[in-house]
Design an enzyme around this catalytic site. Structure first.
Site, PDB file in Angstrom:
ATOM      1  N   HIS A  72      -3.631  -5.048   0.564  1.00  8.44           N
ATOM      2  CA  HIS A  72      -3.000  -5.563   1.791  1.00  8.44           C
ATOM      3  C   HIS A  72      -3.058  -7.090   1.803  1.00  8.44           C
ATOM      4  O   HIS A  72      -4.025  -7.665   2.321  1.00  8.44           O
ATOM      5  CB  HIS A  72      -3.723  -5.012   3.018  1.00  8.44           C
ATOM      6  CG  HIS A  72      -3.509  -3.555   3.224  1.00  8.44           C
ATOM      7  ND1 HIS A  72      -2.488  -3.056   4.002  1.00  8.44           N
ATOM      8  CD2 HIS A  72      -4.151  -2.475   2.719  1.00  8.44           C
ATOM      9  CE1 HIS A  72      -2.519  -1.732   3.979  1.00  8.44           C
ATOM     10  NE2 HIS A  72      -3.523  -1.361   3.209  1.00  8.44           N
TER      11      HIS A  72
ATOM     12  N   CYS B  33       0.842  -1.200   0.000  1.00  9.00           N
ATOM     13  CA  CYS B  33       0.000   0.000   0.000  1.00  9.00           C
ATOM     14  C   CYS B  33       0.880   1.255   0.000  1.00  9.00           C
ATOM     15  O   CYS B  33       1.431   1.595  -1.038  1.00  9.00           O
ATOM     16  CB  CYS B  33      -0.983  -0.047   1.171  1.00  9.00           C
ATOM     17  SG  CYS B  33      -2.438   0.954   0.889  1.00  9.00           S
TER      18      CYS B  33
ATOM     19  N   GLU C  76      -1.610  -9.085   3.596  1.00  5.23           N
ATOM     20  CA  GLU C  76      -1.463  -9.661   4.948  1.00  5.23           C
ATOM     21  C   GLU C  76      -2.784 -10.126   5.544  1.00  5.23           C
ATOM     22  O   GLU C  76      -2.792 -10.930   6.468  1.00  5.23           O
ATOM     23  CB  GLU C  76      -0.791  -8.657   5.896  1.00  5.23           C
ATOM     24  CG  GLU C  76      -1.588  -7.405   6.263  1.00  5.23           C
ATOM     25  CD  GLU C  76      -1.350  -6.225   5.332  1.00  5.23           C
ATOM     26  OE1 GLU C  76      -1.005  -6.455   4.141  1.00  5.23           O
ATOM     27  OE2 GLU C  76      -1.512  -5.077   5.768  1.00  5.23           O
TER      28      GLU C  76
END
Ligand code: GLN
Length: 543
Positions: free
Chosen positions: A518, A391, A520
């Site tokens: 993202h 990001c 993650e």
């Protein structure tokens, strides 16, 4: 539907979320479909506007919900996908009740916490518990409900009352109450003290809930006499007093609870599937990793690992996949800046960066430390050090490239410099305002490959699209893409309009990848997120 309600006492930070997710793992290992609800008694509608300083990371869901990081634990532990309604807050429940009042649903009545708010809480729980969460259309068999905060807090009392009533609404035999507490150790002989737990259970029982199971956080396993004392004073059976003592890694927690007989108490057979076997292998694998890999994390909340919880977990998942012990070297981004006045801190930060096997710049907002992140991206690009930018990490690498490769001095994001001579990163023009109150592009959006022959596509494997979660307001300036790409930084993934840059990869570099989303939030133990896996593979010479 079976419900497991997990409350907490004495103090926060006891790992209530991990305990609750671990109980979920045990139920899942018995072949049940499990979902979860996290109750946060604060007045915010969601976690989107909260500072990582106060609340750790904001976890983002497929549906764009910005929620408490505990939902990340549930998704990772139970391998499910939750929605924003799985995070119940006081802001949400009051809005619902007030809306109903305005509509006239309670016409003639005085609208009160009891019964109107407590009823709304119970309806919410029952409704959300029945929503499929594991990717199938099947209704879950069990729901873990975690009550945030500590029993005795004024703001959590309506929820305790709602849950007290709930046991009669759905049948006492369908609800198990678990209370998580602390057993501290005092004195030269290390006596395990039961009084704090006695007090918190007394408080809970005073509110009408008697716990069926006590989970006691402690440094060492509970001594038998501690267990018996707790059982006697807290009105639970000694078998139902569990200890969650210190373990080398988090994957041991479900195993530790199972070994103490929790499955018997819950009345399930935890060996109905192979799930616990897999967890055992994972826990053991992590314990035995010795060869290190150093990843430099260049962020701005480096004192607070909760602010990057999912990034850390994703690095961990990827490190396990490449058989390395993960060492995260935290670097405060501003320390890398040329005008940072504390010379020693600057030297230490640059030393750490230069010793790292790979560099990660995570997401972020606001201009503090941005120049340091740009410097880190520059270092990784020019030294052929593997780099993953997430990001903001994609945006700073783009700015760096515009400044130092294309020669656009002063290139910047309009987030940090509205009058930048070259706006490398700009506010997304077509973004719509949502009722979440934010102006962000949130949640799962598809990314389509623009280039077939690139490392990151191979890492993602088959498929025409990548489906990852977003949380941003700015994007690479579409007007500059052609020039940037001609110089070697290629946007290999774009959104479905072909305008918005989602993934870049630098030609001729071992691994220089940026993602606007993202990744993650979708990494799982045993199924690491591809961009992270690429970083770890490149950092260990395995790509
Ligand atoms: N601040 C940047 C934006 O809004 C990056 C956001 C992020 O890293 N999550 O686009």
């Amino acid at each position: 539907m079976k419900y497991v309600v997990v409350s907490g006492g004495v103090l926060s930070g006891l790992g209530k979320g991990v305990t609750a997710s671990s109980i979920g793992v045990l139920l899942k290992s018995a072949g049940l479909r499990v979902t979860s609800i996290k109750i946060d008694p604060y007045l915010n509608s969601d976690a989107g506007t909260m500072s990582p300083f106060e609340h750790g990371e904001v976890f983002v869901l497929d549906d764009g919900g910005e929620v408490d990081l505990d939902l990340g634990n549930y998704e990772r532990f139970l391998d499910i996908n939750l929605g924003k309604d799985n995070n119940l807050t006081t802001g949400k429940i009051y809005s619902k009740v007030i809306e109903a009042e305005r509509r006239g649903d309670y016409l003639g009545k005085t609208v009160q916490v009891i019964p109107h708010v407590t009823d709304a809480v119970q309806e919410w729980i029952e409704d959300v518990a029945h929503q499929p969460a594991d990717g199938s259309d099947e209704i879950p068999d069990a729901c873990i409900i975690e009550l945030g905060g500590t029993v005795g807090d004024i703001e959590s009392s309506p929820y305790i009352e709602a849950l007290r009533q709930f046991q009669f609404r759905v049948g006492r035999e369908n609800v198990t109450f678990v209370h998580v507490s602390l057993v501290p150790v005092m004195g030269p002989v290390g006596e395990q003290k039961t009084k704090p737990t006695q007090h918190t259970v007394k408080e809970l029982r005073g509110l009408g809930i008697t716990p069926d199971i006590l989970v006691c956080r402690s440094t060492a396993p509970l001594a038998n006499e501690t267990r018996e004392k707790l059982a006697a004073f807290c009105h639970v059976s000694p078998q139902a007093v569990m200890s969650t003592h210190d373990v080398p890694n988090i994957y041991h927690v479900p195993l530790m609870l199972q070994e103490q007989g929790l499955c018997d108490i819950l009345g399930v057979d935890c060996h109905a599937t192979n799930l616990l076997k897999d967890w055992k292998v994972m826990a053991h694998h992590l314990d035995t990793l010795t060869k290190e890999v150093h990843i430099a994390m260049v962020g701005k909340y480096t004192d607070l690992s909760d602010a990057y919880l999912s990034v850390i977990k994703s690095l961990q998942h990827a490190a396990m996949a490449v058989d390395r012990k993960l060492i995260i070297d935290w670097i405060e981004a501003s320390h890398l800046e040329s005008d940072w006045e504390h010379e020693e801190e600057k030297i230490a930060a640059w030393d750490l960066l230069k010793q790292a096997d790979g560099v990660l710049v995570p997401g972020g907002f606001g201009d503090r430390g941005v120049e340091g992140k740009i410097a880190a991206a520059n270092y990784a690009r020019t030294s052929n050090t593997p780099y993953l930018g997430i990001c903001l990490g994609l945006q700073v690498a783009t700015i760096e490239f515009c400044r130092n490769v294309l020669g656009f001095e002063g290139a910047n994001s309009t987030e940090f410099d509205e009058n930048a001579p070259t706006a490398a990163v700009v506010f997304m023009p077509e973004i719509s305002k949502t009722h979440l109150g934010g102006t962000m592009r949130l949640g799962a959006r598809p990314t389509l490959w623009q280039v077939d022959d690139c490392k990151i596509k191979q890492l993602y494997g088959d498929g025409d699209a990548v489906d990852e979660r977003h949380r941003h307001r700015y994007e690479v300036n579409p007007d500059l893409i052609e020039q940037i790409e001609a110089a070697g930084l290629v946007y290999v993934g774009k959104d479905e309009t072909g305008q918005r840059c989602e993934i870049f990869e630098l030609d001729g570099h071992p691994y220089y990848v940026g993602v606007q989303y993202h990744p993650e939030f979708k990494s799982r133990p045993g199924r690491p997120s591809p961009p992270f896996l690429g970083l770890l593979k490149a950092s260990t010479g395995q790509l």
